[in-house]
Design a protein around this motif. Structure first.
Motif, PDB file in Angstrom:
ATOM      1  N   ARG A   1     -43.069 -30.859  35.914  1.00  0.00           N
ATOM      2  CA  ARG A   1     -43.892 -31.337  34.833  1.00  0.00           C
ATOM      3  C   ARG A   1     -43.205 -31.770  33.570  1.00  0.00           C
ATOM      4  N   ILE A   2     -44.203 -32.640  32.877  1.00  0.00           N
ATOM      5  CA  ILE A   2     -43.593 -33.296  31.839  1.00  0.00           C
ATOM      6  C   ILE A   2     -44.638 -33.035  30.675  1.00  0.00           C
ATOM      7  N   SER A   3     -44.172 -32.522  29.434  1.00  0.00           N
ATOM      8  CA  SER A   3     -44.851 -32.129  28.519  1.00  0.00           C
ATOM      9  C   SER A   3     -44.605 -32.934  27.083  1.00  0.00           C
ATOM     10  N   ALA A   4     -45.678 -33.177  26.266  1.00  0.00           N
ATOM     11  CA  ALA A   4     -45.159 -33.692  24.753  1.00  0.00           C
ATOM     12  C   ALA A   4     -45.971 -33.115  23.864  1.00  0.00           C
ATOM     13  N   VAL A   5     -45.256 -32.836  22.579  1.00  0.00           N
ATOM     14  CA  VAL A   5     -46.216 -32.310  21.536  1.00  0.00           C
ATOM     15  C   VAL A   5     -46.836 -33.476  20.703  1.00  0.00           C
ATOM     16  N   HIS A   6     -47.981 -33.174  20.290  1.00  0.00           N
ATOM     17  CA  HIS A   6     -48.752 -34.421  19.665  1.00  0.00           C
ATOM     18  C   HIS A   6     -49.146 -33.642  18.218  1.00  0.00           C
ATOM     19  N   ASN A   7     -48.746 -34.533  17.097  1.00  0.00           N
ATOM     20  CA  ASN A   7     -49.100 -33.949  15.609  1.00  0.00           C
ATOM     21  C   ASN A   7     -50.024 -34.728  15.227  1.00  0.00           C
ATOM     22  N   ASP A   8     -50.944 -35.669  15.675  1.00  0.00           N
ATOM     23  CA  ASP A   8     -51.621 -36.560  14.874  1.00  0.00           C
ATOM     24  C   ASP A   8     -53.203 -36.169  14.787  1.00  0.00           C
ATOM     25  N   THR A   9     -53.502 -35.092  15.040  1.00  0.00           N
ATOM     26  CA  THR A   9     -54.781 -34.409  14.805  1.00  0.00           C
ATOM     27  C   THR A   9     -54.505 -33.156  13.973  1.00  0.00           C
ATOM     28  N   ASP A  10     -55.688 -32.473  13.407  1.00  0.00           N
ATOM     29  CA  ASP A  10     -55.601 -31.135  12.556  1.00  0.00           C
ATOM     30  C   ASP A  10     -55.140 -30.004  13.322  1.00  0.00           C
ATOM     31  N   ASN A  11     -55.175 -30.230  14.557  1.00  0.00           N
ATOM     32  CA  ASN A  11     -54.735 -28.902  15.382  1.00  0.00           C
ATOM     33  C   ASN A  11     -53.462 -29.668  16.227  1.00  0.00           C
ATOM     34  N   LEU A  12     -52.390 -28.847  15.986  1.00  0.00           N
ATOM     35  CA  LEU A  12     -51.081 -29.181  16.731  1.00  0.00           C
ATOM     36  C   LEU A  12     -51.458 -28.678  18.200  1.00  0.00           C
ATOM     37  N   HIS A  13     -50.977 -29.535  19.145  1.00  0.00           N
ATOM     38  CA  HIS A  13     -51.338 -29.363  20.645  1.00  0.00           C
ATOM     39  C   HIS A  13     -50.282 -30.032  21.604  1.00  0.00           C
ATOM     40  N   ILE A  14     -50.253 -29.443  22.682  1.00  0.00           N
ATOM     41  CA  ILE A  14     -48.996 -29.836  23.664  1.00  0.00           C
ATOM     42  C   ILE A  14     -49.875 -30.254  24.865  1.00  0.00           C
ATOM     43  N   HIS A  15     -49.599 -31.565  25.412  1.00  0.00           N
ATOM     44  CA  HIS A  15     -49.994 -32.292  26.444  1.00  0.00           C
ATOM     45  C   HIS A  15     -49.048 -31.845  27.784  1.00  0.00           C
ATOM     46  N   ILE A  16     -49.620 -31.207  28.754  1.00  0.00           N
ATOM     47  CA  ILE A  16     -48.760 -30.930  29.939  1.00  0.00           C
ATOM     48  C   ILE A  16     -49.284 -31.565  31.183  1.00  0.00           C
ATOM     49  N   ALA A  17     -48.507 -32.455  31.889  1.00  0.00           N
ATOM     50  CA  ALA A  17     -48.780 -33.038  33.073  1.00  0.00           C
ATOM     51  C   ALA A  17     -48.020 -32.378  34.217  1.00  0.00           C
ATOM     52  N   VAL A  18     -48.606 -31.798  34.925  1.00  0.00           N
ATOM     53  CA  VAL A  18     -48.109 -30.859  36.200  1.00  0.00           C
ATOM     54  C   VAL A  18     -48.345 -31.634  37.454  1.00  0.00           C
ATOM     55  N   ASN A  19     -47.356 -31.554  38.225  1.00  0.00           N
ATOM     56  CA  ASN A  19     -47.538 -31.971  39.632  1.00  0.00           C
ATOM     57  C   ASN A  19     -48.076 -30.686  40.476  1.00  0.00           C
ATOM     58  N   LYS A  20     -49.061 -30.785  40.902  1.00  0.00           N
ATOM     59  CA  LYS A  20     -49.774 -29.652  41.781  1.00  0.00           C
ATOM     60  C   LYS A  20     -48.945 -29.591  43.068  1.00  0.00           C
TER      61      LYS A  20
END
Length: 586
Positions: free
Chosen positions: A97-116
């Motif tokens: 998996r590859i994950s990235a933290v995003h700070n460009d919205t009002d809610n801190l969030h993490i995108h996680i791309a997982v290989n099934k």
């Protein structure tokens, strides 16, 4: 997240790792269970793993978004632990998996791309009912890590949930929401089919039979299931009350009120803004078609000119002598023409993408965001007046008093809730129109910039909210920068004044120093320390009045180390002599 089509792992990773010309959008990027050390190599590794599985027909990529409450700031180690626990809970603990933290919205969030696809067994893993699993995991982690409590199971389902999402994200009032706010109470008072149809006509609605149920249709053909308004409005429940369904036979009269796809009611008047929005949307399709036609015409002209240039080059080559030379020159001319055409096609693709972004269809909230980024204060006020907008929390600064406009800070982004994200060195400062929020990773320079911004935009009387550590850093930043501010809290203000006075005294002492003269009350330098104490340890001591007499130093015995060496040497000699004696006896 589920998508109708099969997702592309490489495209997903490119999206989540793209900064999009925003300095503070992208946070930490992490590679897990990958042998590669770079993102591109990790993508190639995952694609190779997915290619090894030829039997799976489902989507081989799993896109997961972990979002936190607005204003919540999480430590980097905690984010990594949360990601690991969620992936293990879904059964993806050993998957790439590859994950990235995003700070460009009002809610801190993490995108996680997982290989099934499992990297060793090459079999696909599909989580069973993941929403329930995720809800249970989130509740446990909120308690373990002290996060803000949230609702993880939807209270609304089906069309009602989709309508609520549309109102929140697009800002346009849904038909279900309008009926519940305007005429649901009147509908509940109906005691027969005739009264129910009359209430519907008064509100510009019509109740029709469709399939095995009933639907409520508005004037613009927008329709919702009657049971969406409540369980009591299903066809079976209504027929149990009023008898078999009776269609409306009366002539449709002018309604007292009617549903229109207008913005959700806000605290500010958005009539003019919405009129501009509708006008732009109506002309967007025509403008996009004209822009695409112009770009296509320019591309054709550039390709035609490139071909003419290549033809002239080949004509010049034809006049040269030497068969081998001509062959080489023709090959170079062909390669140059192909490169020119490829460059023209690439430029055309970029122009098309820019045209689609400029003239594409936008939602009401997206249009307000674009206008706010261009400096429209009315659009910014409309964003901040939305029901979804909430005040900033955490480490915040609030100014009161007379504003002192100064330099204009650089805007990095504006969220759909009207929060402006400013660039402050290596950190980011968020402004919701009432207070400023400083990111957890901010250094002292970033906090100083935030204090200056609060003073310039809101006033010199600063209210500080947040952790004790943040308050201490704010006090030090204010004293170090000698900012003309005062804190609303009396305790913080006393500490700031004490720190500022202490630094002024220290700077005055520093200025009063003379070269080569140490200040009073400070220890001497190392080269001047312990000089008198070392005289008693000297081997030769000269006393005045006894010149020429050198005292004999007291006899010194062997040291402990020398005695141990002598003992060890004696033992080794004894063993050597014993071995020699045994050899002679044999």
């Amino acid at each position: 997240m589920r998508s109708r089509g099969k997702s592309d792992f490489a495209g997903l990773v490119n999206y989540i790792t793209d900064e999009q010309s925003k300095e503070h959008r992208l946070g930490a990027v992490q590679l897990t269970n990958c042998e590669a050390y770079s993102v591109q190599d990790a993508v190639s590794e995952v694609l190779a793993t997915q290619f090894a599985n030829t039997r799976a027909k489902n989507d081989k990529t799993y896109h997961l978004i972990v979002s936190f409450r607005a204003g919540e700031q999480i430590e980097a180690d905690t984010l990594v632990a949360i990601e690991d626990r969620i992936c293990k809970g879904l059964g993806f603990g050993e998957h790439q998996r590859i994950s990235a933290v995003h700070n460009d919205t009002d809610n801190l969030h993490i995108h996680i791309a997982v290989n099934k696809i499992h990297p060793r067994r090459n079999i696909i893993h599909e989580p069973y009912y993941p929403h329930q699993t995720l809800a249970e995991l989130c509740e446990v982690m909120e308690r373990d890590y002290g996060l803000q409590q949230d609702n993880h199971m939807p209270r609304r389902r089906g069309a009602e949930a989709r309508a609520a999402d549309m109102e929140r994200h697009a800002g346009i009032e849904s038909l279900i929401g309008w009926i519940k706010r305007e005429c649901l109470d009147d509908i509940k008072t109906a005691q027969s089919w005739a009264q129910l149809h009359q209430v519907m006509r008064d509100n510009g609605l019509e109740l029709r039979a469709r399939g095995n149920g009933l639907v409520v249709v508005a004037g613009d053909d927008a329709a919702v299931k009657a049971s969406t308004l409540g369980r009591d409005f299903s066809k079976s429940k209504l027929e149990a009350r009023f008898g078999p369904f009776e269609p409306d036979q009366a002539q449709q009269a002018k309604p007292c009120r009617q549903y229109r796809k207008d913005p959700v009611r806000l605290r500010v008047n958005t009539t003019e803004l919405y009129a501009r929005f509708k006008s732009e949307q109506q002309s967007a399709a025509a403008n996009k078609t004209a822009a695409l036609d112009k770009a296509r015409w320019q591309k054709d002209r550039r390709i035609e000119n490139a071909k003419k240039k290549g033809k002239a080059r080949r004509a010049a080559i034809k006049l040269t002598s030497g068969r081998l030379t001509k062959k080489v020159l023709y090959a170079q001319a062909s390669s140059a023409l192909k490169a020119d055409i490829d460059a023209i096609q690439k430029q055309y693709r970029e122009e098309r993408q820019a045209i689609h972004e400029t003239h594409g269809h936008r939602t009401w909230a997206d249009w307000l965001k674009r206008e706010a980024l261009q400096g429209d204060t009315e659009a910014l006020a409309a964003l901040r007046a939305r029901e979804a907008a909430q005040g900033l929390k955490g480490n915040t600064l609030k100014g009161e008093g007379q504003a002192k406009p100064g330099h204009a800070p650089v805007i990095d982004n504006i969220t759909k809730k009207g929060t402006i994200i400013y660039r402050a060195g290596a950190s980011a400062v968020r402004d919701d129109g009432d207070r400023l929020q400083v990111s957890r990773e901010s250094d002292q320079a970033g906090i100083q910039k935030a204090l200056r911004m609060a003073m310039e935009r809101y006033g010199e009387r600063i209210t500080v909210n947040g952790s004790p550590e943040f308050k201490a850093r704010v006090i030090k930043a204010a004293a170090d920068g000698q900012l003309p501010i005062r804190f609303a809290d009396a305790g913080l203000e006393r500490r700031r004044q004490a720190l500022a006075n202490g630094e002024n005294t220290a700077s005055a002492k520093t200025r009063s120093k003379r070269a080569g003269v140490p200040p009073i009350g400070q220890p001497p330098p190392p080269v001047r320390r312990n000089r008198l104490q070392s005289l008693s340890q000297a081997d030769v001591l000269h006393l005045e009045g006894q010149a020429g007499k050198t005292p004999t130093p007291p006899p010194r015995g062997p040291s402990e180390q020398e005695r141990r060496k002598a003992k060890l040497r004696a033992e080794m000699d004894a063993k050597r002599a014993k071995r020699q004696q045994m050899g002679r006896s044999l």
